[in-house]
Design a protein around this motif. Structure first.
Motif, PDB file in Angstrom:
ATOM      1  N   ALA A 237       4.088  15.564   5.608  1.00 56.98           N
ATOM      2  CA  ALA A 237       5.013  14.994   4.613  1.00 56.98           C
ATOM      3  C   ALA A 237       6.355  15.729   4.569  1.00 56.98           C
TER       4      ALA A 237
ATOM      5  N   ALA B 269       5.153  16.508  -2.708  1.00 58.46           N
ATOM      6  CA  ALA B 269       3.918  15.947  -3.251  1.00 58.46           C
ATOM      7  C   ALA B 269       2.809  16.973  -3.370  1.00 58.46           C
ATOM      8  N   VAL B 270       1.985  16.761  -4.372  1.00 61.11           N
ATOM      9  CA  VAL B 270       0.722  17.502  -4.472  1.00 61.11           C
ATOM     10  C   VAL B 270      -0.340  16.423  -4.319  1.00 61.11           C
ATOM     11  N   LEU B 271      -0.860  16.320  -3.112  1.00 57.09           N
ATOM     12  CA  LEU B 271      -1.731  15.182  -2.829  1.00 57.09           C
ATOM     13  C   LEU B 271      -3.192  15.432  -3.145  1.00 57.09           C
ATOM     14  N   GLU B 272      -3.649  16.603  -2.836  1.00 56.97           N
ATOM     15  CA  GLU B 272      -5.065  16.866  -3.110  1.00 56.97           C
ATOM     16  C   GLU B 272      -5.219  18.173  -3.870  1.00 56.97           C
TER      17      GLU B 272
ATOM     18  N   ASN C  26      -6.043  12.801   6.894  1.00 55.19           N
ATOM     19  CA  ASN C  26      -6.769  13.886   6.207  1.00 55.19           C
ATOM     20  C   ASN C  26      -8.237  13.569   5.983  1.00 55.19           C
TER      21      ASN C  26
ATOM     22  N   ARG D 257      -6.370  21.734  -2.602  1.00 56.23           N
ATOM     23  CA  ARG D 257      -6.627  21.629  -1.160  1.00 56.23           C
ATOM     24  C   ARG D 257      -5.318  21.606  -0.362  1.00 56.23           C
ATOM     25  N   ASN D 258      -4.217  21.430  -1.054  1.00 57.33           N
ATOM     26  CA  ASN D 258      -2.923  21.397  -0.377  1.00 57.33           C
ATOM     27  C   ASN D 258      -2.377  22.783  -0.061  1.00 57.33           C
TER      28      ASN D 258
ATOM     29  N   ARG E 239      -9.035  21.277   5.810  1.00 61.62           N
ATOM     30  CA  ARG E 239      -8.585  22.004   4.609  1.00 61.62           C
ATOM     31  C   ARG E 239      -7.836  21.102   3.648  1.00 61.62           C
ATOM     32  N   GLY E 240      -7.087  20.147   4.200  1.00 63.27           N
ATOM     33  CA  GLY E 240      -6.294  19.266   3.347  1.00 63.27           C
ATOM     34  C   GLY E 240      -4.807  19.579   3.411  1.00 63.27           C
ATOM     35  N   THR E 241      -4.444  20.510   4.284  1.00 62.70           N
ATOM     36  CA  THR E 241      -3.028  20.898   4.358  1.00 62.70           C
ATOM     37  C   THR E 241      -2.253  20.089   5.403  1.00 62.70           C
ATOM     38  N   LEU E 242      -2.986  19.363   6.253  1.00 65.63           N
ATOM     39  CA  LEU E 242      -2.298  18.640   7.335  1.00 65.63           C
ATOM     40  C   LEU E 242      -1.299  17.623   6.788  1.00 65.63           C
ATOM     41  N   GLU E 243      -1.728  16.869   5.766  1.00 62.01           N
ATOM     42  CA  GLU E 243      -0.836  15.851   5.212  1.00 62.01           C
ATOM     43  C   GLU E 243       0.408  16.491   4.602  1.00 62.01           C
ATOM     44  N   GLN E 244       0.208  17.655   4.027  1.00 60.76           N
ATOM     45  CA  GLN E 244       1.325  18.351   3.405  1.00 60.76           C
ATOM     46  C   GLN E 244       2.375  18.714   4.471  1.00 60.76           C
TER      47      GLN E 244
END
Lengths: 320, 257
Positions: free
Chosen positions: B94, A86-89, B255, A92-93, B86-91
């Motif tokens: 996942a 996924a590319v969620l944000e 996030n 920011r990912n 940063r927004g990388t935690l969800e990545q």
């Protein structure tokens, strides 16, 4: 074959201050087949992000099932998540203090896939990012960052790629380039894409099927071409030669919109999907004895269709 | 597959260390300046007291154990907080490989870097202040590795809490300075003081540095406390982290910063 199957998904949240329970996702079901580009649309707060995050295993739903390639995301998490990236944000990912090539190697690595630099460079080359491969991500333009994020997702080599707002913040050229790229990914790599976006141009250009959500519910899930056909078949632009005293109220039941008068010609648009409605409209014109200058089928873009469908549900929810 | 996950996380730690090299250098300078201030300040105040030399050695060891504690627990907790921002935690969440394993890999990588960084600094500080510290590599690594588990457990607890309660930076700062107390003060025979994170490891490390004690010289009781405390904090860290991780996934706040 259904690659992704969402059934009766429900997710509620409790508002912190009022304690009110909000149904972010209210019993939605849909299926995505291999090789399609499926767009999940809806206004802000419709429940798209919650749905997408539940598909990625980042949110635990209250009930319902999500299966990716036959594996239940809740019960067989690891097996299910192997088939989706996924590319969620968007940008920011990525790790901004790492280069695109390092990001690809890292994100593949944490999925257990060993990626050599050579392979990573090859992927970046496909995305036109070879020259930027060793530059830190924060030094790249927004469009390049977005492309890097998609390259990272593609490098994982999963069956399904989920893209949340892939064109957000991109300029026109970058957005056009990205659309071409996504089409190519599906065509050449046989990937399935689940897309969540507000960019109706993107949907119109690349989506095969669309699902529109509003207030947590699915209001439509249909092939895009079918929707386009349906809406373009029923929308007409009417031009009448009339004096200025002509009252549009006479056509009120047909819900005329976008009226305009110039040089003794009145024009407006009406939706006449059913034949009965069409003939009724013609009868009404006859009874008023107005001279018809032209009746033209309108070209409908997907944005209009989207707005119309969302407005309809808004009206319905106001009535109930 | 897990080996790849492990190696790539260690590799990322090394890349970030290199990329933030100038930050690291200024961090080292700050550490040393702060150390010299404490050291020479205390020496000026209590220089005439008998056996003060032992106290000075104790301060050197305590200071660097404190450093080890804060770099370890902050590494975990800030790591999670920063990734969420940063927004990388969800990545990372996942990924088909569980987040706990990703975290474990990062911890081990950071730990190795921290040891490679703190231990030479400790001996350098002792050398420049004219002190000689006892050195036994096996004992040193044993105490650091086991002792630091308690710090990592604390880091996991804070990282877990941060997934739900986002504004915990002041608490982290408070703990950073508060932890000086249990790494630098001699706990004596108090079980309560020794059960503070890293307190027992610091105590045993002082025995090694000041009196040349090795693994075999410590009482069984000391080893039991060392292992027990670390196991409890680590266990609590995992439980608390999992609890808050589950809560965050229910609330959808992984996030949200």
């Amino acid at each position: 074959m259904d690659l992704l199957k969402v059934e009766n998904l429900i997710k509620t949240y409790k508002k912190r201050k009022s304690g009110e329970v909000v149904r972010a996702v209210d019993g939605i079901s849909f299926r995505i087949e291999k090789g399609e580009i499926f767009a999940l649309l809806g206004p802000n707060g419709a429940g798209k992000t919650t749905t997408i995050k539940a598909i990625c295993g980042l949110i635990i739903p209250d009930s319902g099932t999500i299966k990716i390639n036959g594996y239940d995301v809740l019960k067989q998490r690891s097996k299910a998540l192997k088939h989706i990236s996924a590319v969620l944000e968007g940008n920011r990912n990525l790790y901004w203090r790492m280069t695109p090539v390092e990001n690809i190697i890292y994100f593949c690595g944490i999925r257990g896939k060993r990626m050599r630099k050579k392979e990573a460079l090859k992927i970046l080359e496909e995305f036109g990012l070879l020259e930027k491969a060793d530059q830190l991500v924060h030094q790249l333009s927004r469009g390049m960052q977005q492309k890097t994020a998609i390259a990272v997702a593609l490098a994982a080599d999963t069956d399904v790629i989920l893209l949340d707002e892939p064109t957000l913040g991109l300029d026109v050229t970058a957005a056009v380039e990205l659309r071409k790229l996504l089409r190519r990914i599906v065509k050449e790599k046989g990937k399935t894409i689940l897309l969540s976006t507000h960019d109706m141009n993107l949907v119109e250009e690349i989506a095969d099927r669309v699902a529109i959500m509003n207030h947590g519910k699915l209001i439509v899930c249909e092939e895009k071409s079918k929707l386009m056909r349906l809406f373009s078949a029923r929308s007409y632009r009417i031009k009448l030669v009339t004096n200025n005293s002509f009252d549009l109220e006479a056509f009120k039941e047909f819900e005329p919109r976008d009226p305009a008068i110039s040089n003794g010609v009145m024009e407006f648009s009406v939706d006449l999907s059913e034949p009965r409605k069409f003939f009724g409209f013609v009868e009404r014109l006859k009874s008023f004895g107005v001279e018809v200058e032209s009746i033209e089928q309108e070209t409908v873009n997907f944005e209009k269709i989207f707005m119309k469908l969302v407005e309809q549900t808004e009206e319905r929810s106001l009535v109930t | 597959m897990l080996l790849t996950v492990f190696l790539v996380n260690v590799w990322k730690g090394i890349i970030e260390f290199k990329r933030y090299f100038f930050n690291s250098i200024s961090f080292v300078a700050t550490i040393l300046i702060f150390f010299y201030l404490i050291f020479f300040g205390l020496k000026a105040v209590g220089g005439g007291t008998p056996n003060f030399g032992d106290t000075l050695d104790g301060i050197i060891v305590g200071y660097f154990m404190w450093l080890m504690f804060i770099t370890s627990f902050q590494g975990v907790s800030w790591g999670i907080i920063e990734e969420a921002q940063r927004g990388t935690l969800e990545q990372v969440f996942a990924s088909p490989v569980p987040f706990e394993f990703q975290l474990f890999s990062r911890i081990v990588g950071d730990l190795l870097l921290n040891i490679a960084f703190v231990v030479p600094l400790m001996y350098f500080a002792a050398f420049t202040t004219g002190r000689t510290l006892g050195f036994n590599l096996v004992t040193l690594l044993y105490l650091l590795l086991i002792g630091v588990l308690s710090a990592l457990g604390v880091g996991m607890m804070i990282g877990g809490v941060a997934l739900i309660f986002k504004r915990i930076s002041s608490f982290v700062e408070m703990l950073t300075f508060g932890s000086m107390a249990f790494t630098m003060i001699d706990p004596g025979n108090s079980i309560l003081l020794r059960s503070m994170p890293m307190a027992q490891a610091s105590f045993m490390m002082r025995q090694m540095a000041q009196h040349g004690a090795t693994i075999g010289d410590f009482k069984m009781f000391d080893h039991v406390i060392l292992w027990g405390v670390s196991a409890i904090y680590m266990g609590l860290g995992v439980i608390v982290f999992r609890f808050f991780e589950h809560r965050a996934m229910l609330k959808g706040t992984l996030n949200q910063y």
